[in-house]
Design a protein around this motif. Structure first.
Motif, PDB file in Angstrom:
ATOM      1  N   SER A 131     -71.659 127.668  -7.897  1.00  0.00           N
ATOM      2  CA  SER A 131     -72.169 128.736  -7.063  1.00  0.00           C
ATOM      3  C   SER A 131     -73.640 128.459  -6.791  1.00  0.00           C
ATOM      4  O   SER A 131     -74.404 128.165  -7.720  1.00  0.00           O
ATOM      5  CB  SER A 131     -72.009 130.088  -7.752  1.00  0.00           C
ATOM      6  OG  SER A 131     -72.558 131.131  -6.959  1.00  0.00           O
ATOM      7  N   VAL A 217     -62.873 143.312  -0.332  1.00  0.00           N
ATOM      8  CA  VAL A 217     -63.373 141.986   0.030  1.00  0.00           C
ATOM      9  C   VAL A 217     -63.089 141.732   1.504  1.00  0.00           C
ATOM     10  O   VAL A 217     -61.973 141.968   1.984  1.00  0.00           O
ATOM     11  CB  VAL A 217     -62.718 140.889  -0.838  1.00  0.00           C
ATOM     12  CG1 VAL A 217     -63.180 139.506  -0.403  1.00  0.00           C
ATOM     13  CG2 VAL A 217     -63.029 141.126  -2.311  1.00  0.00           C
ATOM     14  N   HIS A 219     -62.433 139.391   4.837  1.00  0.00           N
ATOM     15  CA  HIS A 219     -61.687 138.149   5.067  1.00  0.00           C
ATOM     16  C   HIS A 219     -61.876 137.696   6.507  1.00  0.00           C
ATOM     17  O   HIS A 219     -61.650 138.474   7.445  1.00  0.00           O
ATOM     18  CB  HIS A 219     -60.191 138.361   4.788  1.00  0.00           C
ATOM     19  CG  HIS A 219     -59.888 138.590   3.350  1.00  0.00           C
ATOM     20  ND1 HIS A 219     -59.471 137.591   2.500  1.00  0.00           N
ATOM     21  CD2 HIS A 219     -59.972 139.717   2.586  1.00  0.00           C
ATOM     22  CE1 HIS A 219     -59.288 138.082   1.289  1.00  0.00           C
ATOM     23  NE2 HIS A 219     -59.593 139.375   1.313  1.00  0.00           N
ATOM     24  N   THR A 257     -68.963 141.061  -0.349  1.00  0.00           N
ATOM     25  CA  THR A 257     -68.234 139.878  -0.800  1.00  0.00           C
ATOM     26  C   THR A 257     -67.208 139.505   0.266  1.00  0.00           C
ATOM     27  O   THR A 257     -66.468 140.372   0.749  1.00  0.00           O
ATOM     28  CB  THR A 257     -67.525 140.125  -2.144  1.00  0.00           C
ATOM     29  OG1 THR A 257     -68.492 140.455  -3.137  1.00  0.00           O
ATOM     30  CG2 THR A 257     -66.756 138.880  -2.595  1.00  0.00           C
ATOM     31  N   TRP A 258     -67.165 138.191   0.588  1.00  0.00           N
ATOM     32  CA  TRP A 258     -66.313 137.721   1.679  1.00  0.00           C
ATOM     33  C   TRP A 258     -65.589 136.451   1.279  1.00  0.00           C
ATOM     34  O   TRP A 258     -66.150 135.586   0.597  1.00  0.00           O
ATOM     35  CB  TRP A 258     -67.157 137.451   2.932  1.00  0.00           C
ATOM     36  CG  TRP A 258     -67.730 138.713   3.501  1.00  0.00           C
ATOM     37  CD1 TRP A 258     -68.827 139.386   3.052  1.00  0.00           C
ATOM     38  CD2 TRP A 258     -67.217 139.463   4.598  1.00  0.00           C
ATOM     39  NE1 TRP A 258     -69.028 140.520   3.796  1.00  0.00           N
ATOM     40  CE2 TRP A 258     -68.059 140.589   4.761  1.00  0.00           C
ATOM     41  CE3 TRP A 258     -66.136 139.284   5.454  1.00  0.00           C
ATOM     42  CZ2 TRP A 258     -67.839 141.532   5.757  1.00  0.00           C
ATOM     43  CZ3 TRP A 258     -65.909 140.218   6.449  1.00  0.00           C
ATOM     44  CH2 TRP A 258     -66.764 141.328   6.594  1.00  0.00           C
ATOM     45  N   ARG A 259     -64.328 136.361   1.692  1.00  0.00           N
ATOM     46  CA  ARG A 259     -63.574 135.119   1.586  1.00  0.00           C
ATOM     47  C   ARG A 259     -63.524 134.499   2.984  1.00  0.00           C
ATOM     48  O   ARG A 259     -63.100 135.147   3.948  1.00  0.00           O
ATOM     49  CB  ARG A 259     -62.154 135.371   1.093  1.00  0.00           C
ATOM     50  CG  ARG A 259     -62.082 136.007  -0.274  1.00  0.00           C
ATOM     51  CD  ARG A 259     -62.265 135.020  -1.406  1.00  0.00           C
ATOM     52  NE  ARG A 259     -61.980 135.674  -2.674  1.00  0.00           N
ATOM     53  CZ  ARG A 259     -62.881 136.288  -3.431  1.00  0.00           C
ATOM     54  NH1 ARG A 259     -64.142 136.341  -3.022  1.00  0.00           N
ATOM     55  NH2 ARG A 259     -62.541 136.855  -4.575  1.00  0.00           N
ATOM     56  N   THR A 268     -66.274 131.427  -0.997  1.00  0.00           N
ATOM     57  CA  THR A 268     -66.641 132.812  -1.275  1.00  0.00           C
ATOM     58  C   THR A 268     -68.127 133.005  -1.024  1.00  0.00           C
ATOM     59  O   THR A 268     -68.956 132.196  -1.471  1.00  0.00           O
ATOM     60  CB  THR A 268     -66.313 133.185  -2.733  1.00  0.00           C
ATOM     61  OG1 THR A 268     -64.910 133.033  -2.945  1.00  0.00           O
ATOM     62  CG2 THR A 268     -66.707 134.626  -3.028  1.00  0.00           C
ATOM     63  N   ARG A 270     -71.276 135.880  -1.241  1.00  0.00           N
ATOM     64  CA  ARG A 270     -71.697 137.163  -1.813  1.00  0.00           C
ATOM     65  C   ARG A 270     -73.137 137.446  -1.417  1.00  0.00           C
ATOM     66  O   ARG A 270     -73.987 136.554  -1.478  1.00  0.00           O
ATOM     67  CB  ARG A 270     -71.570 137.160  -3.340  1.00  0.00           C
ATOM     68  CG  ARG A 270     -70.132 137.102  -3.844  1.00  0.00           C
ATOM     69  CD  ARG A 270     -70.078 137.188  -5.363  1.00  0.00           C
ATOM     70  NE  ARG A 270     -68.702 137.260  -5.856  1.00  0.00           N
ATOM     71  CZ  ARG A 270     -67.956 136.184  -6.132  1.00  0.00           C
ATOM     72  NH1 ARG A 270     -68.468 134.973  -5.967  1.00  0.00           N
ATOM     73  NH2 ARG A 270     -66.718 136.321  -6.564  1.00  0.00           N
TER      74      ARG A 270
END
Length: 296
Positions: A131, A217, A219, A257-259, A268, A270
């Motif tokens: 990360s 989350v 997407h 937070t995103w995928r 990912t 953040r």
């Protein structure tokens, strides 16, 4: 001619040739970079990364003076030989290379500081790789007025508004409406930007998920044309810019937070408040696949 021992690595399909040159003795010309990155006559890669001590290169000396903990500098070059300020997938693969090569020790919970042309980037091991805290971001691109760029791309109907975002390197993010529209883009052609950013930009085409938010989350799915490399299977800073853009468009209730699904996998992103402003972090896999020797 120079003999190099190299490692090939990738982050969600965004691939790199890495080699160690601690004291910056290799004359890393654009011609040599293009030869290494050539997919038919060289090793093949989206970029070339040299591991060099931060104090050994002009772009790193100011960093070394204020952040001596950043011993290593990610000297990143695009496949066409041009210099890039930052690479989100590249910096994670670089961290993996440094640790696997024994150039740094990184115990669980420790932070690895790496020098880049963006500044110092802090990394930690994550469950599926590394990360990276990419620091602060901003709307707009240096040298451009306003917060909108018109984007034209092959097989995209008409000019579309794009949101310029700076995450250490310049990006323009464009929303598309359907899977077919995203899949139909021909990114073998360079998208045309109006006005054109002075130093160019990566261009992300983003399809919001349906629904956009699941279990708190966000997407999205993305394709990218990278400045200096063309279409790539993934772009780490591009995934960050895409998530930031969609959150901006979605409004204040959008998640942090995103995928981000790219052709090469999932990343990912953040966002989190920090003392100096909101920071954005990118996590995802970082894989080393083979080593070899070459003459350049």
């Amino acid at each position: 001619m120079t003999e190099l021992h190299f490692t090939k690595g990738h982050g969600t399909g965004n691939d790199f040739v890495l080699f160690a040159d601690p004291d910056a003795t290799v004359d890393l010309t654009p011609e040599r970079i293009r030869a290494i990155a050539d997919r038919r006559f060289g090793v093949g890669a989206d970029g070339v990364i040299r591991a060099v001590r931060t104090a050994a290169v002009p772009d790193g000396r100011s960093i070394a003076a204020v952040a001596p903990e950043a011993e290593w500098f990610m000297d990143y070059h695009n496949a066409d030989g041009s210099v890039a300020e930052m690479c989100g997938n590249g910096v994670r693969v670089f961290a993996r290379y440094l640790t696997d090569a024994g150039l740094v020790d990184l115990a669980p919970g420790e932070t690895l500081a790496i020098g880049t042309r963006k500044g110092v980037v802090d990394l930690q091991r994550s469950t599926n790789g590394f990360s990276a805290d990419l620091g602060r971001w901003g709307l707009g691109i240096a040298g451009l007025d306003g917060d909108e760029v018109l984007v034209r791309a092959r097989n995209l109907d008409g000019a579309r508004p794009g949101l310029p975002i700076d995450v250490g390197n310049p990006h323009v993010v464009v929303a598309v409406a359907t899977d077919d529209e995203l899949a139909g883009l021909d990114l073998t052609y360079v998208p045309v930007l109006e006005p054109a950013p002075p130093a160019g930009a990566n261009v992300e085409f983003v399809l919001p998920g349906d629904p956009l938010v699941r279990d708190g989350v966000g997407h999205i799915t993305m394709r990218v044309h990278e400045r200096g490399s063309g279409e790539t299977l993934s772009c780490g800073t591009g995934a960050v810019a895409a998530a930031l853009a969609v959150r901006h468009w979605a409004g204040p209730q959008a998640p942090d937070t995103w995928r981000v699904r790219v052709p090469g996998g999932v990343l990912t992103v953040r966002m989190a408040a920090a003392e100096d402003g909101e920071h954005v972090a990118l996590s995802g896999p970082a894989d080393l696949v083979f080593e070899g020797d070459l003459t350049v």
